[in-house]
Design an enzyme around this catalytic site. Structure first.
Site, PDB file in Angstrom:
ATOM      1  N   GLY A  32      43.278 118.405 -10.518  1.00 58.36           N
ATOM      2  CA  GLY A  32      43.244 117.438  -9.752  1.00 58.36           C
ATOM      3  C   GLY A  32      41.721 116.166  -9.778  1.00 58.36           C
ATOM      4  O   GLY A  32      41.520 115.253  -9.355  1.00 58.36           O
ATOM      5  N   ARG A  33      42.266 115.448 -11.028  1.00 52.81           N
ATOM      6  CA  ARG A  33      41.250 114.789 -12.227  1.00 52.81           C
ATOM      7  C   ARG A  33      39.840 114.765 -10.811  1.00 52.81           C
ATOM      8  O   ARG A  33      38.718 114.363 -10.800  1.00 52.81           O
ATOM      9  CB  ARG A  33      40.979 113.471 -11.296  1.00 52.81           C
ATOM     10  CG  ARG A  33      42.669 112.858 -11.507  1.00 52.81           C
ATOM     11  CD  ARG A  33      43.446 111.854 -11.005  1.00 52.81           C
ATOM     12  NE  ARG A  33      44.467 111.050 -10.996  1.00 52.81           N
ATOM     13  CZ  ARG A  33      45.317 110.351 -10.616  1.00 52.81           C
ATOM     14  NH1 ARG A  33      44.632 109.098  -9.622  1.00 52.81           N
ATOM     15  NH2 ARG A  33      46.430 109.662 -10.892  1.00 52.81           N
ATOM     16  N   ASP A  55      39.279 108.930  -9.718  1.00 58.06           N
ATOM     17  CA  ASP A  55      38.905 109.690 -10.560  1.00 58.06           C
ATOM     18  C   ASP A  55      37.318 110.913 -10.484  1.00 58.06           C
ATOM     19  O   ASP A  55      36.439 109.762 -10.272  1.00 58.06           O
ATOM     20  CB  ASP A  55      39.651 109.177 -11.675  1.00 58.06           C
ATOM     21  CG  ASP A  55      39.228 110.681 -12.558  1.00 58.06           C
ATOM     22  OD1 ASP A  55      38.956 111.717 -12.968  1.00 58.06           O
ATOM     23  OD2 ASP A  55      40.571 109.931 -13.707  1.00 58.06           O
ATOM     24  N   ARG A  85      36.508 112.944 -12.838  1.00 59.57           N
ATOM     25  CA  ARG A  85      36.815 113.799 -13.820  1.00 59.57           C
ATOM     26  C   ARG A  85      35.190 112.739 -15.280  1.00 59.57           C
ATOM     27  O   ARG A  85      34.445 114.185 -15.843  1.00 59.57           O
ATOM     28  CB  ARG A  85      37.928 113.584 -15.282  1.00 59.57           C
ATOM     29  CG  ARG A  85      38.623 114.303 -14.052  1.00 59.57           C
ATOM     30  CD  ARG A  85      39.898 114.792 -15.059  1.00 59.57           C
ATOM     31  NE  ARG A  85      40.569 112.934 -14.459  1.00 59.57           N
ATOM     32  CZ  ARG A  85      41.958 112.876 -15.824  1.00 59.57           C
ATOM     33  NH1 ARG A  85      42.179 113.452 -15.936  1.00 59.57           N
ATOM     34  NH2 ARG A  85      42.546 111.240 -15.501  1.00 59.57           N
ATOM     35  N   ARG A 137      43.289 117.739 -29.027  1.00 60.85           N
ATOM     36  CA  ARG A 137      43.655 116.801 -27.949  1.00 60.85           C
ATOM     37  C   ARG A 137      42.886 117.774 -26.415  1.00 60.85           C
ATOM     38  O   ARG A 137      41.881 118.518 -26.461  1.00 60.85           O
ATOM     39  CB  ARG A 137      44.983 117.607 -27.149  1.00 60.85           C
ATOM     40  CG  ARG A 137      45.857 116.648 -25.183  1.00 60.85           C
ATOM     41  CD  ARG A 137      46.863 117.692 -24.676  1.00 60.85           C
ATOM     42  NE  ARG A 137      46.319 116.947 -23.328  1.00 60.85           N
ATOM     43  CZ  ARG A 137      46.706 115.666 -22.241  1.00 60.85           C
ATOM     44  NH1 ARG A 137      46.915 114.602 -23.917  1.00 60.85           N
ATOM     45  NH2 ARG A 137      47.173 115.337 -21.862  1.00 60.85           N
ATOM     46  N   VAL A 138      42.221 117.015 -25.718  1.00 61.36           N
ATOM     47  CA  VAL A 138      41.291 117.065 -24.565  1.00 61.36           C
ATOM     48  C   VAL A 138      42.201 116.866 -23.239  1.00 61.36           C
ATOM     49  O   VAL A 138      42.459 116.187 -23.226  1.00 61.36           O
ATOM     50  CB  VAL A 138      40.230 116.281 -24.537  1.00 61.36           C
ATOM     51  CG1 VAL A 138      39.528 116.319 -23.365  1.00 61.36           C
ATOM     52  CG2 VAL A 138      38.890 116.157 -25.604  1.00 61.36           C
ATOM     53  N   GLU A 143      42.648 120.355 -17.042  1.00 60.87           N
ATOM     54  CA  GLU A 143      43.390 121.392 -15.992  1.00 60.87           C
ATOM     55  C   GLU A 143      44.699 120.701 -14.801  1.00 60.87           C
ATOM     56  O   GLU A 143      43.743 119.242 -14.241  1.00 60.87           O
ATOM     57  CB  GLU A 143      41.766 122.355 -14.954  1.00 60.87           C
ATOM     58  CG  GLU A 143      43.229 123.298 -14.237  1.00 60.87           C
ATOM     59  CD  GLU A 143      42.183 123.950 -13.969  1.00 60.87           C
ATOM     60  OE1 GLU A 143      42.353 125.714 -13.262  1.00 60.87           O
ATOM     61  OE2 GLU A 143      41.472 123.808 -13.894  1.00 60.87           O
ATOM     62  N   CYS A 144      46.062 121.024 -14.896  1.00 64.99           N
ATOM     63  CA  CYS A 144      46.948 121.012 -13.596  1.00 64.99           C
ATOM     64  C   CYS A 144      47.551 122.098 -13.504  1.00 64.99           C
ATOM     65  O   CYS A 144      48.732 121.928 -14.285  1.00 64.99           O
ATOM     66  CB  CYS A 144      47.059 119.636 -14.396  1.00 64.99           C
ATOM     67  SG  CYS A 144      48.596 118.947 -12.798  1.00 64.99           S
ATOM     68  N   CYS A 194      53.483 115.580 -13.235  1.00 60.50           N
ATOM     69  CA  CYS A 194      53.161 114.561 -13.823  1.00 60.50           C
ATOM     70  C   CYS A 194      53.580 114.718 -15.198  1.00 60.50           C
ATOM     71  O   CYS A 194      54.306 115.715 -15.081  1.00 60.50           O
ATOM     72  CB  CYS A 194      51.250 115.005 -13.358  1.00 60.50           C
ATOM     73  SG  CYS A 194      51.267 116.553 -13.701  1.00 60.50           S
TER      74      CYS A 194
END
Length: 449
Positions: free
Chosen positions: A321-322, A360, A362, A273-274, A277-278, A289
């Protein structure tokens, strides 16, 4: 870009209230004594570099010696061969510590016994200038790879650290109590701890390669980086001879379950899994979320995979936060909850774009570099629904066999807005793609609920 001639040292600025007429100005006080001159790094050094100590950085060279070390030291500017300094965003805290007098500016790290607990690589991708552009593949082994330069007095610091740990998650312990998971004494212990190898990676950007990834010119990239940081790094536009930048951003942390050597073996099943951060969900369990439940589900899948003779990998990236930041994220939350009609899936992305100007930021173009550093060629089970991540990984030459969605029962009630909006936008799922009517009907709770 043309390289300007070397500039003379610039005297440090003085306080606005100058000395009395006819008296000499007092030097600025500092934690280590009076400050004489500020030595700018925006021009080539006037000092003579130590012969053979800091060769130029040749990105993608066939070995560490010919590639050269990454030297972002602030102790001797004649040794520097990069833009910026080490430690990413934490470089600012170093400056505060120096200013406060709690850290001696001349401190050199003692790297005794800090070598990696597990050997990663080298892999062919380390020597391909197109496969890795945002980290230093030799960053964990500088103490050995550049032993002579360090002994000669060059301040070379690791940008990657590899260690071992036990991690404890209440979700894993709950799965053990429910009988879904069982201890094996190697990957998962009786007390519910999972045994991991973990690596921390600081960003190291080779600007020509980063520019190509984003489909822009290096000049445009340098100018944007310079202007959007308020001119923090003038070397970006004055030192075209320096191609490596140490950006003041967060890096990645890797959690490996099973033998790290198996990551590069396509014959060994890899569950991965990549995760971006949240903090609100990952740490504090906010239910707006799916971040924490998806992360903990992935960890459970990685443990299962490792117990079956495979290997599991979690890549945790600091892109809160994206990559818009937590302040922007919370502003978007308020806008979503207060808009006419309430928080609805059909306006999920629109509210973010209204506040941030983009849905976004990211941009996953650099993300696969971490996988390339590990020598990964095949991911058998990718625990992700993001097409952007999937596309970036496969474009880098890594095969993805199967994609794993978050189980329906793990989606919090208030997160239905997010998950339905993402499914409608094309995120991977084996279930039904919601239509316009369902999106409009999918509502989150109000701010006061």
């Amino acid at each position: 870009m043309t390289e300007p001639a070397a500039a003379p040292e610039i005297a440090a600025s003085r306080p606005a209230a100058g000395p009395a007429p006819g008296t000499a100005p007092a030097p600025m006080p500092g934690p280590a004594g009076p400050v004489g001159h500020i030595r700018l790094t925006s021009h080539p050094s006037g000092g003579a570099p130590m012969a053979g100590a800091t060769p130029p950085v040749v990105w993608g060279a066939p070995d560490a010696a010919r590639r050269g070390p990454i030297v972002g030291t602030t102790l001797n500017r004649s040794h520097r061969n990069v833009i910026g300094t080490h430690s990413g965003s934490y470089g600012i805290y170093r400056a505060l510590a120096v200013a406060a007098g709690s850290l001696k500016k001349a401190h050199r790290a003692d790297l005794t016994d800090t070598s990696p607990t597990d050997i990663i690589g080298p892999h062919p991708s380390w020597f391909d200038a197109e496969r890795i552009v945002s980290l230093d593949p030799f960053g964990a082994i500088v103490a050995d790879a550049f032993r002579e330069q360090i002994a000669a007095g060059v301040d070379i610091r690791p940008t990657i650290a590899v260690t071992q740990a036990h991690i404890e998650l209440p979700e894993v312990k709950a799965a053990m109590q429910a009988g879904r998971m069982k201890a094996d004494g190697k990957v998962l212990l009786e007390n519910g701890s999972a045994v991991v190898t973990k690596a921390a990676i600081e960003p190291v950007w080779w600007l020509p390669g980063v520019a190509r990834r984003f489909g822009c010119s290096e000049a445009a990239l340098r100018r944007s980086l310079f202007e959007e940081t308020g001119g923090m790094y003038p070397e970006l536009v004055t030192r075209s001879d320096l191609e490596v930048f140490l950006p003041p951003i967060g890096g990645q942390t890797l959690y490996i379950l099973g033998d790290p050597r198996h990551l590069s073996d396509p014959g060994v099943t890899l569950t991965c899994r990549v995760h971006d951060e949240c903090n609100g969900s990952d740490v504090f369990g906010s239910d707006i979320c799916t971040c924490r439940p998806y992360l903990t589900h992935a960890i459970e899948e990685c443990i299962h995979g490792a117990q079956k003779g495979g290997v599991g990998l979690i890549v945790y990236s600091r892109k809160e936060g994206r990559a818009l930041g937590e302040v922007t994220k919370f502003l978007v939350y308020n806008a979503r909850k207060r808009q006419v009609g309430g928080d609805s899936a059909d306006k999920y992305f629109l509210r973010t774009e209204c506040v941030a100007g983009v849905q976004d930021m990211r941009f996953q173009e650099l993300m696969p570099d971490t996988l390339q550093w590990l020598g990964i060629r095949k991911i058998h089970r990718l625990v992700s629904m993001s097409n952007v991540k999937y596309d970036a990984i496969t474009r880098s030459g890594i095969e993805v066999v199967e994609r794993v969605s978050i189980p329906e029962e793990l989606v919090p009630a208030d997160a239905r807005v997010e998950i339905e909006a993402k499914l409608a936008a094309g995120y991977f799922s084996v279930g039904e793609v919601p239509g316009a009517e369902k999106l409009a009907q999918t509502k989150g709770r109000g701010l006061g609920d």
